[in-house]
Each structure stands twice: as C-alpha cells, then as structure tokens.
Design a protein around this motif. Structure first.
Motif, PDB file in Angstrom:
ATOM      1  N   UNK A 118      23.859  19.499 -45.022  1.00 48.59           N
ATOM      2  CA  UNK A 118      25.127  19.140 -45.664  1.00 48.59           C
ATOM      3  C   UNK A 118      26.226  19.564 -44.699  1.00 48.59           C
ATOM      4  N   UNK A 119      27.042  18.628 -44.286  1.00 43.18           N
ATOM      5  CA  UNK A 119      28.085  18.898 -43.297  1.00 43.18           C
ATOM      6  C   UNK A 119      29.245  19.629 -43.964  1.00 43.18           C
ATOM      7  N   UNK A 120      29.584  20.829 -43.478  1.00 40.12           N
ATOM      8  CA  UNK A 120      30.733  21.541 -44.048  1.00 40.12           C
ATOM      9  C   UNK A 120      32.024  20.763 -43.805  1.00 40.12           C
ATOM     10  N   UNK A 121      33.009  20.880 -44.708  1.00 36.09           N
ATOM     11  CA  UNK A 121      34.246  20.112 -44.581  1.00 36.09           C
ATOM     12  C   UNK A 121      34.925  20.226 -43.219  1.00 36.09           C
ATOM     13  N   UNK A 122      34.908  21.403 -42.615  1.00 39.71           N
ATOM     14  CA  UNK A 122      35.624  21.542 -41.340  1.00 39.71           C
ATOM     15  C   UNK A 122      34.976  20.752 -40.208  1.00 39.71           C
ATOM     16  N   UNK A 123      33.737  20.289 -40.396  1.00 38.14           N
ATOM     17  CA  UNK A 123      33.050  19.494 -39.384  1.00 38.14           C
ATOM     18  C   UNK A 123      32.989  18.009 -39.747  1.00 38.14           C
ATOM     19  N   UNK A 124      33.439  17.630 -40.937  1.00 36.15           N
ATOM     20  CA  UNK A 124      33.228  16.258 -41.406  1.00 36.15           C
ATOM     21  C   UNK A 124      33.960  15.206 -40.592  1.00 36.15           C
ATOM     22  N   UNK A 125      35.022  15.552 -39.886  1.00 36.25           N
ATOM     23  CA  UNK A 125      35.704  14.571 -39.038  1.00 36.25           C
ATOM     24  C   UNK A 125      34.809  14.113 -37.888  1.00 36.25           C
ATOM     25  N   UNK A 126      33.829  14.935 -37.499  1.00 34.53           N
ATOM     26  CA  UNK A 126      32.935  14.597 -36.390  1.00 34.53           C
ATOM     27  C   UNK A 126      31.686  13.843 -36.846  1.00 34.53           C
ATOM     28  N   UNK A 127      31.430  13.812 -38.153  1.00 35.37           N
ATOM     29  CA  UNK A 127      30.215  13.206 -38.673  1.00 35.37           C
ATOM     30  C   UNK A 127      30.584  12.109 -39.671  1.00 35.37           C
ATOM     31  N   UNK A 128      29.883  10.985 -39.648  1.00 31.38           N
ATOM     32  CA  UNK A 128      30.258   9.870 -40.523  1.00 31.38           C
ATOM     33  C   UNK A 128      29.860  10.043 -41.993  1.00 31.38           C
ATOM     34  N   UNK A 152      23.047  26.900 -42.148  1.00 29.21           N
ATOM     35  CA  UNK A 152      23.612  26.471 -40.872  1.00 29.21           C
ATOM     36  C   UNK A 152      24.797  27.377 -40.561  1.00 29.21           C
ATOM     37  N   UNK A 153      24.787  27.994 -39.376  1.00 33.34           N
ATOM     38  CA  UNK A 153      25.885  28.879 -38.976  1.00 33.34           C
ATOM     39  C   UNK A 153      26.749  28.261 -37.893  1.00 33.34           C
ATOM     40  N   UNK A 154      26.230  27.279 -37.192  1.00 34.31           N
ATOM     41  CA  UNK A 154      27.016  26.557 -36.191  1.00 34.31           C
ATOM     42  C   UNK A 154      26.451  25.146 -36.122  1.00 34.31           C
ATOM     43  N   UNK A 155      27.327  24.177 -35.920  1.00 32.86           N
ATOM     44  CA  UNK A 155      26.905  22.785 -35.950  1.00 32.86           C
ATOM     45  C   UNK A 155      27.760  21.985 -34.989  1.00 32.86           C
ATOM     46  N   UNK A 156      27.109  21.152 -34.170  1.00 33.09           N
ATOM     47  CA  UNK A 156      27.837  20.206 -33.335  1.00 33.09           C
ATOM     48  C   UNK A 156      26.972  18.968 -33.165  1.00 33.09           C
ATOM     49  N   UNK A 157      27.437  18.015 -32.399  1.00 37.72           N
ATOM     50  CA  UNK A 157      26.700  16.757 -32.256  1.00 37.72           C
ATOM     51  C   UNK A 157      25.390  16.915 -31.497  1.00 37.72           C
ATOM     52  N   UNK A 158      25.197  18.046 -30.821  1.00 41.64           N
ATOM     53  CA  UNK A 158      23.989  18.256 -30.022  1.00 41.64           C
ATOM     54  C   UNK A 158      22.940  19.110 -30.724  1.00 41.64           C
ATOM     55  N   UNK A 159      23.361  19.889 -31.710  1.00 40.67           N
ATOM     56  CA  UNK A 159      22.398  20.760 -32.360  1.00 40.67           C
ATOM     57  C   UNK A 159      23.037  21.679 -33.387  1.00 40.67           C
ATOM     58  N   UNK A 160      22.262  22.674 -33.798  1.00 49.37           N
ATOM     59  CA  UNK A 160      22.721  23.593 -34.841  1.00 49.37           C
ATOM     60  C   UNK A 160      22.062  24.954 -34.637  1.00 49.37           C
ATOM     61  N   UNK A 161      22.715  25.982 -35.176  1.00 47.59           N
ATOM     62  CA  UNK A 161      22.114  27.311 -35.230  1.00 47.59           C
ATOM     63  C   UNK A 161      21.877  27.621 -36.696  1.00 47.59           C
ATOM     64  N   UNK A 162      20.616  27.891 -37.026  1.00 49.29           N
ATOM     65  CA  UNK A 162      20.187  28.107 -38.407  1.00 49.29           C
ATOM     66  C   UNK A 162      19.662  29.517 -38.589  1.00 49.29           C
ATOM     67  N   UNK A 163      19.767  30.027 -39.805  1.00 45.76           N
ATOM     68  CA  UNK A 163      18.996  31.212 -40.176  1.00 45.76           C
ATOM     69  C   UNK A 163      18.062  30.814 -41.305  1.00 45.76           C
ATOM     70  N   UNK A 164      16.847  31.320 -41.222  1.00 44.01           N
ATOM     71  CA  UNK A 164      15.816  30.992 -42.211  1.00 44.01           C
ATOM     72  C   UNK A 164      15.010  32.240 -42.524  1.00 44.01           C
TER      73      UNK A 164
END
Length: 100
Positions: free
Chosen positions: A54-64, A25-37
């Motif tokens: 797995x939610x990175x720590x810098x995004x964990x405030x937005x995810x429960x 995951x290279x970018x993550x928000x409540x609407x979607x994500x940008x992945x490389x595979x």
C-alpha cells in the motif's frame, strides 16, 4: 498514513495457496523498498519475493495506484533488535524490484 506502511509478501518458492505474511515498508522508491518482517523463516540473498504494497500518501505522486504488486529480489538482510519488550527480533530486508 505515514511510514511504516503495511506490506504483504510471500517467497516465490512458497505454496501459492498459503497465507501472505505481513511486514512493514520503511522506505520506498521506484527501484525497491526496505521492509521489516518477523523472522517467520530464514531468508537468503537473491531470493525472489512477491510483494503487495500500500503506497503511503507521501509517495503516491510517484506511483499511479494506491496499492501495487511487485516481484523483488532480496539484496540485503539485517538482523534487527526488538523495538520494545513485547516484540521479538525482526529482519530488515532491502528488496530491489525486478521484472518477471
């Protein structure tokens, strides 16, 4: 852990008993994500994917929760060059989360 973070995914039409594929995951928000595979198979626009992120720590405030499962729809496919000499080409997938 900073981005990229691991993601495990499978196409909705793939065998549910098959192993999950790993990406990043290279970018993550409540609407979607940008992945490389890795390009283990062709992808199509509007294809539905099951994701375990797995939610990175810098995004964990937005995810429960520190990890979540989601269903997403591929809205963009990028053909990316290898990042180094030992890597093969990669695919970039912009995925919009959907309700099922």
């Amino acid at each position: 852990v900073t981005l990229p973070a691991p993601v495990f995914l499978r196409g909705l039409t793939e065998d549910p008993q098959a192993p999950l594929h790993e990406g990043a995951v290279h970018d993550l928000n409540l609407h979607g994500a940008y992945l490389t595979v890795p390009p283990w198979r062709p992808f199509e626009l509007a294809e539905a994917l099951l994701l375990s992120i797995r939610v990175p720590p810098r995004y964990q405030a937005k995810f429960p929760h520190p990890r979540f499962a989601a269903c997403g729809c591929v809205v963009r496919i990028d053909h990316l060059p290898p990042e180094n000499r030992t890597e093969t080409a990669r695919l970039g997938l912009a995925v919009e989360f959907i309700d099922i």
